[in-house]
Design a protein around this motif. Structure first.
Motif, PDB file in Angstrom:
ATOM      1  N   SER A 147       0.831  -1.212   0.000  1.00 26.40           N
ATOM      2  CA  SER A 147       0.000   0.000   0.000  1.00 26.40           C
ATOM      3  C   SER A 147       0.860   1.255   0.000  1.00 26.40           C
ATOM      4  CB  SER A 147      -0.927   0.003   1.221  1.00 26.40           C
ATOM      5  OG  SER A 147      -1.826  -1.084   1.182  1.00 26.40           O
ATOM      6  N   LEU A 148       1.957   1.222   0.757  1.00 28.82           N
ATOM      7  CA  LEU A 148       2.844   2.387   0.795  1.00 28.82           C
ATOM      8  C   LEU A 148       3.458   2.653  -0.578  1.00 28.82           C
ATOM      9  CD1 LEU A 148       4.599   1.799   4.240  1.00 28.82           C
ATOM     10  CD2 LEU A 148       2.940   3.586   3.680  1.00 28.82           C
ATOM     11  N   LYS A 149       3.763   1.598  -1.326  1.00 29.78           N
ATOM     12  CA  LYS A 149       4.292   1.779  -2.676  1.00 29.78           C
ATOM     13  C   LYS A 149       3.253   2.396  -3.604  1.00 29.78           C
ATOM     14  CE  LYS A 149       7.561  -2.089  -2.299  1.00 29.78           C
ATOM     15  NZ  LYS A 149       7.924  -3.454  -2.785  1.00 29.78           N
ATOM     16  N   ARG A 150       1.968   2.073  -3.349  1.00 36.57           N
ATOM     17  CA  ARG A 150       0.879   2.648  -4.136  1.00 36.57           C
ATOM     18  C   ARG A 150       0.504   4.043  -3.661  1.00 36.57           C
ATOM     19  NH1 ARG A 150      -3.745   0.250  -2.808  1.00 36.57           N
ATOM     20  NH2 ARG A 150      -4.829   1.108  -4.626  1.00 36.57           N
ATOM     21  N   ASN A 151       1.015   4.415  -2.466  1.00 42.24           N
ATOM     22  CA  ASN A 151       0.704   5.703  -1.840  1.00 42.24           C
ATOM     23  C   ASN A 151      -0.760   5.822  -1.431  1.00 42.24           C
ATOM     24  OD1 ASN A 151       3.343   6.839  -2.002  1.00 42.24           O
ATOM     25  ND2 ASN A 151       3.000   7.224  -4.190  1.00 42.24           N
ATOM     26  N   ILE A 152      -1.420   4.698  -1.252  1.00 37.63           N
ATOM     27  CA  ILE A 152      -2.805   4.683  -0.779  1.00 37.63           C
ATOM     28  C   ILE A 152      -2.966   3.533   0.200  1.00 37.63           C
ATOM     29  CG2 ILE A 152      -5.213   4.257  -1.412  1.00 37.63           C
ATOM     30  CD1 ILE A 152      -4.762   5.652  -4.001  1.00 37.63           C
ATOM     31  N   ILE A 153      -3.584   3.826   1.344  1.00 36.00           N
ATOM     32  CA  ILE A 153      -3.835   2.790   2.349  1.00 36.00           C
ATOM     33  C   ILE A 153      -5.335   2.676   2.566  1.00 36.00           C
ATOM     34  CG2 ILE A 153      -3.414   2.049   4.731  1.00 36.00           C
ATOM     35  CD1 ILE A 153      -0.848   3.562   4.705  1.00 36.00           C
ATOM     36  N   LYS A 174     -38.187   4.642  16.052  1.00 38.09           N
ATOM     37  CA  LYS A 174     -36.777   4.359  16.310  1.00 38.09           C
ATOM     38  C   LYS A 174     -36.173   3.604  15.128  1.00 38.09           C
ATOM     39  CE  LYS A 174     -37.452   3.969  21.322  1.00 38.09           C
ATOM     40  NZ  LYS A 174     -37.290   3.083  22.517  1.00 38.09           N
ATOM     41  N   PHE A 175     -34.916   3.932  14.833  1.00 38.65           N
ATOM     42  CA  PHE A 175     -34.199   3.252  13.762  1.00 38.65           C
ATOM     43  C   PHE A 175     -32.747   3.042  14.179  1.00 38.65           C
ATOM     44  CE2 PHE A 175     -37.596   4.574  10.868  1.00 38.65           C
ATOM     45  CZ  PHE A 175     -37.670   3.489  10.016  1.00 38.65           C
ATOM     46  N   TRP A 176     -32.168   1.948  13.671  1.00 41.03           N
ATOM     47  CA  TRP A 176     -30.722   1.767  13.692  1.00 41.03           C
ATOM     48  C   TRP A 176     -30.176   2.305  12.377  1.00 41.03           C
ATOM     49  CZ3 TRP A 176     -27.281  -0.212  17.271  1.00 41.03           C
ATOM     50  CH2 TRP A 176     -27.822  -0.841  18.398  1.00 41.03           C
ATOM     51  N   LEU A 177     -29.087   3.059  12.440  1.00 39.59           N
ATOM     52  CA  LEU A 177     -28.397   3.499  11.233  1.00 39.59           C
ATOM     53  C   LEU A 177     -27.028   2.832  11.205  1.00 39.59           C
ATOM     54  CD1 LEU A 177     -29.195   7.337  11.214  1.00 39.59           C
ATOM     55  CD2 LEU A 177     -30.436   5.479  10.097  1.00 39.59           C
ATOM     56  N   HIS A 178     -26.751   2.086  10.137  1.00 44.67           N
ATOM     57  CA  HIS A 178     -25.500   1.343  10.018  1.00 44.67           C
ATOM     58  C   HIS A 178     -24.609   1.996   8.963  1.00 44.67           C
ATOM     59  CE1 HIS A 178     -27.234  -1.935  12.416  1.00 44.67           C
ATOM     60  NE2 HIS A 178     -28.330  -1.726  11.723  1.00 44.67           N
ATOM     61  N   LEU A 179     -23.334   2.103   9.295  1.00 44.15           N
ATOM     62  CA  LEU A 179     -22.362   2.705   8.389  1.00 44.15           C
ATOM     63  C   LEU A 179     -21.225   1.720   8.142  1.00 44.15           C
ATOM     64  CD1 LEU A 179     -21.867   5.489   6.988  1.00 44.15           C
ATOM     65  CD2 LEU A 179     -20.407   6.071   8.919  1.00 44.15           C
ATOM     66  N   ASN A 180     -20.908   1.512   6.878  1.00 44.53           N
ATOM     67  CA  ASN A 180     -19.820   0.603   6.509  1.00 44.53           C
ATOM     68  C   ASN A 180     -19.097   1.205   5.311  1.00 44.53           C
ATOM     69  OD1 ASN A 180     -18.075  -1.484   6.017  1.00 44.53           O
ATOM     70  ND2 ASN A 180     -19.634  -3.086   5.939  1.00 44.53           N
ATOM     71  N   CYS A 181     -17.925   1.803   5.555  1.00 43.81           N
ATOM     72  CA  CYS A 181     -17.215   2.544   4.509  1.00 43.81           C
ATOM     73  C   CYS A 181     -15.796   2.013   4.334  1.00 43.81           C
ATOM     74  CB  CYS A 181     -17.126   4.032   4.861  1.00 43.81           C
ATOM     75  SG  CYS A 181     -18.709   4.852   5.032  1.00 43.81           S
ATOM     76  N   MET A 182     -15.376   1.921   3.081  1.00 41.42           N
ATOM     77  CA  MET A 182     -13.982   1.648   2.768  1.00 41.42           C
ATOM     78  C   MET A 182     -13.322   2.978   2.406  1.00 41.42           C
ATOM     79  SD  MET A 182     -11.652  -0.644   2.694  1.00 41.42           S
ATOM     80  CE  MET A 182     -12.580  -2.171   2.685  1.00 41.42           C
ATOM     81  N   LEU A 183     -12.289   3.352   3.166  1.00 39.22           N
ATOM     82  CA  LEU A 183     -11.622   4.632   2.969  1.00 39.22           C
ATOM     83  C   LEU A 183     -10.247   4.394   2.347  1.00 39.22           C
ATOM     84  CD1 LEU A 183     -12.466   6.241   6.446  1.00 39.22           C
ATOM     85  CD2 LEU A 183     -13.756   6.433   4.307  1.00 39.22           C
TER      86      LEU A 183
END
Length: 201
Positions: A147-153, A174-183
């Protein structure tokens, strides 16, 4: 000669009154349910409730340190926005907790105390998460070097929050809010603006 017997004739009046009484009660209950349904429908149309949202506004990798002992230390800034698009209802958010990880290794937890949002309001939380030194196994260390060679982690942000608000005559919702993100964060600290929002349950 056959013996004469006495025959008793039963009157249907008692049975008829009972049936009519049950029928009247059922009719009243049916009318009550219909009226309640109409009231709820009118309340729903009048308020037009919308499920609150949470989303990642921006994220950036502020600092990263990886030594020969395969210890990883990072600092990441993440901005999370909460939104209430209800025109006539305030919303409270509680139990907010998100985990930031690298290849399954927990780096930091992003939490918030209970807070509220008025009608058509938004707010943002600026989280600056600095990890303690995290030991990586050989596979994780190899992935990080690549990842460091690509400069993106790649980091994963995953968690949830609960919401509660009152919708007119309908009552509390009432609601559950779910968050699932790839950064995918650039190593040089350039911020990204992911399109990552919550899903409700």
């Amino acid at each position: 000669m056959p013996k004469s017997g006495h025959f008793h004739r039963t009157t249907p009046h008692t049975t008829s009154l009972l049936i009519w009484g049950v029928a009247v009660i059922c009719a009243i209950l049916a009318v009550t349910v219909i009226i309640a349904g109409i009231v709820l429908f009118i309340g729903y149309i009048a308020v037009r409730p919308k499920v609150p949202q949470i989303s990642v506004t921006s994220a950036q990798l502020d600092a990263i340190y990886f030594d020969q002992a395969s210890l990883l230390t990072v600092q990441v800034t993440i901005v999370i926005k909460s939104e209430n698009h209800n025109a006539k209802a305030s919303v409270s958010f509680y139990g907010t907790r998100f985990g930031l990880s690298f290849r399954g290794q927990n780096i930091a937890y992003l939490v918030a105390d209970t807070y509220g949002l008025g009608p058509n309001k938004t707010t943002e939380f600026n989280y600056v998460s600095e990890s303690t030194p995290i030991p990586l196994n050989p596979d994780e260390a190899e992935a990080l070097n690549w990842s460091l060679k690509r400069n993106i982690i790649n980091f994963e942000l995953k968690g949830n929050t609960k919401t509660r608000w009152r919708v007119g005559l309908i009552g509390s919702v009432k609601f559950w809010l779910h968050l699932n993100c790839m950064l995918e964060l650039p190593v040089n600290g350039t911020p990204i603006f992911p399109r990552c929002s919550s899903r409700s349950q």
